[in-house]
Enzyme design. Sequence first.
Site, mmCIF file in Angstrom:
data_model
loop_
_atom_site.group_PDB
_atom_site.id
_atom_site.type_symbol
_atom_site.label_atom_id
_atom_site.label_comp_id
_atom_site.label_asym_id
_atom_site.label_seq_id
_atom_site.Cartn_x
_atom_site.Cartn_y
_atom_site.Cartn_z
ATOM 1 N N TYR A 28 0.781 -1.242 0.000
ATOM 2 C CA TYR A 28 0.000 0.000 0.000
ATOM 3 C C TYR A 28 0.813 1.293 0.000
ATOM 4 C CZ TYR A 28 -4.245 -2.648 0.491
ATOM 5 O OH TYR A 28 -5.281 -3.503 0.251
ATOM 6 N N GLY A 30 2.918 3.910 -1.550
ATOM 7 C CA GLY A 30 3.203 4.275 -2.935
ATOM 8 C C GLY A 30 1.894 4.359 -3.698
ATOM 9 N N GLY A 32 -1.386 3.319 -5.603
ATOM 10 C CA GLY A 32 -2.305 2.188 -5.612
ATOM 11 C C GLY A 32 -2.236 1.398 -4.323
ATOM 12 N N HIS A 48 -3.978 5.257 5.453
ATOM 13 C CA HIS A 48 -3.812 6.560 4.803
ATOM 14 C C HIS A 48 -4.560 6.591 3.475
ATOM 15 C CE1 HIS A 48 -1.462 9.690 2.537
ATOM 16 N NE2 HIS A 48 -1.766 10.353 3.637
ATOM 17 N N ASP A 49 -4.452 5.523 2.693
ATOM 18 C CA ASP A 49 -5.196 5.438 1.427
ATOM 19 C C ASP A 49 -6.697 5.555 1.677
ATOM 20 O OD1 ASP A 49 -2.781 5.054 0.133
ATOM 21 O OD2 ASP A 49 -3.186 2.970 -0.450
ATOM 22 N N ASP A 92 -2.604 12.943 6.705
ATOM 23 C CA ASP A 92 -1.151 12.909 6.540
ATOM 24 C C ASP A 92 -0.434 12.834 7.885
ATOM 25 O OD1 ASP A 92 -1.610 13.051 3.824
ATOM 26 O OD2 ASP A 92 -0.802 15.062 3.574
#
Length: 118
Positions: A28, A30, A32, A48-49, A92
């Site tokens: 996860y 990076g 995608g 975070h995604d 973030d």
Amino acid sequence: NLIQFKSIIECANRGSRRWLDYADYGCYCGWGGSGTPVDELDRCCKVHDECYGEAVKQGCFPKLTVYSWKCTENVPICDSRSKCKDFVCACDAAAAKCFAKAPYNKDNYNIDTKTRCQ
């Protein structure tokens, strides 16, 4: 935005690891993401995604949103006055704090995502 995310990471980890070390880590960290996170650090990236996904649902553009923040004793502190800016900054900051606590396993950097991220 992504440039600020880089700076927040460096604030939280006290310069112990370059932000690029997180750019191609696990399933996860990076661009995608899919499958099961390989470890605690990769779970930080998955969360975070998902946080960015929630920001998009609320009408925000997390990768482009510029927010106000400061680094106080290696703690990123958000200081924006709008919903989207605060939300994205919180995503973030939480990820950066998570990165700082999670062990880094160099064997999970630049893995073969086609076989390991099913």
